[in-house]
Design an enzyme around this catalytic site. Structure first.
Site, PDB file in Angstrom:
ATOM      1  N   HIS A  64       0.821  -1.216   0.000  1.00 17.24           N
ATOM      2  CA  HIS A  64       0.000   0.000   0.000  1.00 17.24           C
ATOM      3  C   HIS A  64       0.858   1.272   0.000  1.00 17.24           C
ATOM      4  CE1 HIS A  64      -2.926   3.035   1.092  1.00 17.24           C
ATOM      5  NE2 HIS A  64      -2.388   3.180   2.289  1.00 17.24           N
ATOM      6  N   HIS A  89       3.763   7.037   5.377  1.00 18.14           N
ATOM      7  CA  HIS A  89       2.557   7.731   5.834  1.00 18.14           C
ATOM      8  C   HIS A  89       1.750   6.994   6.888  1.00 18.14           C
ATOM      9  CE1 HIS A  89       0.210   5.376   2.865  1.00 18.14           C
ATOM     10  NE2 HIS A  89      -0.801   5.648   3.645  1.00 18.14           N
ATOM     11  N   ASP A  90       1.824   5.672   6.923  1.00 15.32           N
ATOM     12  CA  ASP A  90       1.048   4.943   7.930  1.00 15.32           C
ATOM     13  C   ASP A  90       1.888   4.472   9.108  1.00 15.32           C
ATOM     14  OD1 ASP A  90      -1.559   5.086   6.974  1.00 15.32           O
ATOM     15  OD2 ASP A  90      -1.234   3.442   5.541  1.00 15.32           O
ATOM     16  N   GLU A  93       1.137   6.161  12.734  1.00 11.56           N
ATOM     17  CA  GLU A  93      -0.158   5.808  13.299  1.00 11.56           C
ATOM     18  C   GLU A  93      -0.260   4.329  13.645  1.00 11.56           C
ATOM     19  OE1 GLU A  93      -3.571   5.779  10.910  1.00 11.56           O
ATOM     20  OE2 GLU A  93      -4.917   6.110  12.590  1.00 11.56           O
ATOM     21  N   ASP A  94       0.303   3.476  12.799  1.00  8.96           N
ATOM     22  CA  ASP A  94       0.054   2.049  12.950  1.00  8.96           C
ATOM     23  C   ASP A  94       1.149   1.276  13.680  1.00  8.96           C
ATOM     24  OD1 ASP A  94      -2.211   2.538  11.573  1.00  8.96           O
ATOM     25  OD2 ASP A  94      -1.507   1.729   9.647  1.00  8.96           O
TER      26      ASP A  94
HETATM   27 MN    MN Z   1      -2.715   4.681   3.941  1.00  2.62          MN
END
Ligand code: MN
Length: 746
Positions: A64, A89-90, A93-94
């Site tokens: 992704h 980008h993730d 957060e993740d």
């Molecule tokens: Mn994403």
């Protein structure tokens, strides 16, 4: 998002590396020394941090961010920093990797952008579960996104790339999520892409939204498009061939000419808004001519091509659009003309240089790329500057601001001139008062009208493109409440509201004195708490409004005698509350009975803003329609009026259904309202309550649909005047959970 942990197989590892290598290949031409190593580092971090996680579709999660990075680089044309941010980008957060870690590894710029991307999600998470004040919340949310946007547009661009990939892979999501994500995309991301000039992405996002929100319609249009493709291709070939020859003959080199189909979503909009069948849509495609020339020659060449095209096919002169001399505010430049093609068919031809084409398709990033070149317009910079300015305006309440902004996303800008001939851009739909406030707030406050084309115009006069406006002021003038009915820019509205509030406060002081005297005579001790109770009891909104209403005699202090106050508490409150909750508990079925009322009684209603058209002077009983005029409200014409056909074909959107009320000469208009919002218990009750109980409007039909908390309803109502309609819209918008209320043609 739920993800499962499965370590990738060897095949998957190979695939990941292959995808990554192809990403690098795309980026390479634009990389500076050292960039590739930084991208590699970001990739390794993302790879390590997402290790073992998978997407809903089952594929390794890392695919992704790689794909988002590819979209950023290839489809938006962004550089190394954005690619790095897209890869990461993730991560914050993740995973356990923090923004601080990113800062250490890749520097402050990257960490700030990734943080911005993370923030957008977190704000969203808060609003998701909150139905109360949701309009204000959404607005606040959007305002925050915009704030990030004005800091660094790349945050939004990467976010749009992220959203595009999620929309492309939405298939693997459960159905209710598909609808929710699509609704959100339509609400925020596609308008944003549009404003940033990302035409191709905006179109794709909208098509995907349609596909998941109204699948049958989407499929139907797609099928019909495919079925008619052969005929269309043949027509395009016949149209293009002679042109190609002609351009080559006349020495135009390095050009491309091709046909482009309209997007499914825009076909859908046309069918819906103009109420036509697919087969009736004439402009399913446009012809585009793109010429590759140096910037200093592009304008000349585009006009040369225009002249050759109009030699070949007769042009419809009124439909010529010159976005080259006057680029749109999202940076769009192009020359559009409509010509009469073979068989008398009207065809739109778009003429532009390669640079313009790239800006039109890819937007901002391409714009930056060419910024060094002298031919680039600065409309986009102006727009970003305006966003920044608006954001700095602390007073603007978020809802007003967002309405203005969202309006800005769709509405075309107006180009108008000062008396000295300076060009100014102002939001479409602006009036004289908006322009006055745009010049200076002091000019706005004192404005009494304007001179436009040697004619005196009122402050409510709507501006048109090309107007040269001379504002007339008077020392005695001051803002009044009705200004808010036609001021549309947030700048004007905010200033007017602030002034009104200051004035209200002065008047309210008088009211407060009257109140205090009355309470003294009733021997009641005034406490802050008691005032609050009284305000709530009489539904006065707030204390300021309460005192203001006393001063302006909208509230009679004699009423206060009726209160029974014991120990600083109003006792009557109990009764009121019981009454209130009783109405709320009324069963839903009762409203269902109301769903198809076709009331024809309109006796004794005033405020009707319509006139009988002199051209056909209809009498009661004639079959009639209403036509919205620019200056004098709605005019009522006979269906058989000699002008009817012209009005209906040229301005279908200004025609309103009208019928005579049975007992009087009053007429009413059938209007459709589309309401979207977040559903919670009782929303439908509240909606129908506002329509039928509180405003006494006659409802003809209501239908609604709720999917995973997203509410969409259509109501058809008979209203007697635009004022009544506006009141209704205002009333509906004020309801908790309602996002948007829009008119649509019934
Ligand atoms: Mn994403």
């Amino acid at each position: 998002m739920t993800r499962t942990f499965v370590v990738p197989s060897d095949d998957e590892k190979k695939m990941i590396l292959k995808e990554y290598r192809s990403l690098i290949k795309i980026c390479r031409p634009n990389l500076k020394p050292g960039d590739e190593a930084r991208i590699q580092k970001a990739f390794e971090i993302a790879m390590r941090e997402h290790e073992g996680t998978r997407r809903k579709s089952g594929e390794p999660y890392i695919l992704h961010p790689i794909e988002v990075a590819r979209i950023a680089a290839e489809e938006i044309g962004l550089g190394a920093t954005s690619v790095i941010c897209a890869l990461l980008h993730d991560v914050v957060e993740d995973t356990d990797f923090t923004a601080e870690n990113i800062k250490k590894e890749l520097g402050p710029k990257v960490s700030r952008i990734v943080e911005g991307l993370t923030k957008i999600k977190i704000i969203k998470g808060v609003t998701k579960n909150k139905t109360k004040d949701s309009v204000a919340h959404q607005a606040e949310n959007l305002k925050k996104i915009l704030l990030t946007l004005s800091e660094d547009v790349r945050v939004i661009l990467v976010k749009i790339a992220d959203r595009l990939h999620n929309m492309r892979t939405l298939k693997s999501m459960p159905e209710r999520k598909q609808v929710r994500i699509s609704a959100e995309t339509l609400y925020i991301y596609s308008p944003m892409a549009h404003r940033l000039g990302l035409y191709a992405i905006k179109t794709e996002l909208e098509d995907l939204c349609l596909k998941y929100m109204i699948p049958e319609t989407y499929k139907e249009i797609a099928t019909k498009l495919a079925q008619t493709k052969r005929d269309r291709d043949r027509f395009i070939r016949d149209f293009i061939n002679p042109l190609k020859e002609k351009l080559t003959d006349k020495g135009i080199k390095n050009f491309e000419i091709f046909g482009r189909s309209k997007s499914i979503n825009s076909i859908f909009n046309k069918i819906k808004n103009k109420n036509v069948e697919f087969e009736e849509i004439a402009d399913l495609f446009a012809i585009r001519i793109v010429v590759d020339v140096p910037p200093e020659q592009e304008k000349e060449d585009c006009w040369k091509i225009y002249s050759l095209v109009s030699d070949q096919y007769r042009p419809i002169v009124e439909r010529l659009r010159d976005w080259i001399s006057n680029p749109k505010s999202n940076g769009y430049e192009s020359l559009h003309t409509t010509v009469m093609g073979p068989g008398g068919k009207l065809v739109e031809v778009q003429i532009r240089s390669k640079r313009m084409d790239e800006i039109a398709e890819k937007g901002v990033a391409a714009h930056w790329k060419y910024k060094g070149g002298k031919a680039s317009g600065n409309a986009l910079d102006n727009w970003l500057e305006r966003v920044r300015e608006a954001l700095q305006n602390q007073d603007a309440d978020a809802v007003d601001f967002v309405n203005d902004f969202k309006h800005n996303l769709y509405e075309k800008d107006l180009y108008v001139f000062t008396p000295k001939g300076d060009l100014r851009t102002i939001r479409g739909g602006s009036t004289v008062i908006d322009f006055a406030f745009d010049i200076h707030s002091e000019v706005g406050r004192k404005c009494i009208g304007a001179k436009i084309k040697n004619k005196l115009q009122p402050i409510s006069h709507k501006l048109s493109n090309g107007d040269q406006i001379e504002i007339i002021t008077s020392k005695k003038q001051k803002p009044s409440k009705d200004w808010l009915e036609f001021a549309v820019t947030s700048k004007a509205r905010t200033r007017i509201k602030a002034d009104l509030k200051a004035e209200k406060r002065i008047i309210a002081d008088d009211g407060k004195l009257i109140f205090e005297r009355k309470m003294k005579s009733l021997k009641e001790e005034i406490t802050r708490d008691l005032i609050d109770q009284i305000v709530t009891f009489y539904k006065q909104g707030d204390a300021l409004t309460f005192f203001y209403n006393i001063a302006t005699k909208q509230f009679n202090v004699a009423e206060l005698k009726k209160l029974s106050i014991i120990g600083g508490k109003i006792q009557n409150i109990v009764d009121r509350k019981q009454n209130a909750s009783k109405t709320e508990e009324e069963p839903a079925q009762e409203y269902e009975v109301n769903t198809d009322v076709d009331l024809q009684i309109f006796g004794g209603l005033d405020n009707v803003d319509y006139h009988i058209a002199p051209c056909c002077s209809p009498k009661q009983g004639d079959s009639v329609f209403g036509f919205i005029t620019i200056a004098s409200g709605i005019k009522i014409h006979r269906q058989s009026c000699p002008n009817a056909k012209d009005m209906k074909t040229r301005y279908p959107y200004r025609v309103v259904k009208t019928k005579w009320a049975s007992e009087s000469k009053d007429v009413s208009f059938l209007t459709g309202l589309r309401i979207t919002g977040i559903d919670d218990v009782g929303l439908v009750n509240r909606l129908t309550g506002v329509v039928s109980r509180e405003l006494g409007v006659n409802m003809r039909s209501i239908s609604f649909d709720t999917v995973d908390g997203v509410f969409e309803g259509n109501i058809a109502v008979y209203v007697n005047s635009t004022k009544e309609l506006n009141n209704l819209i205002k009333g509906l918008k004020a309801l908790d959970g309602v996002h948007e209320v829009r008119k649509y043609s019934t």
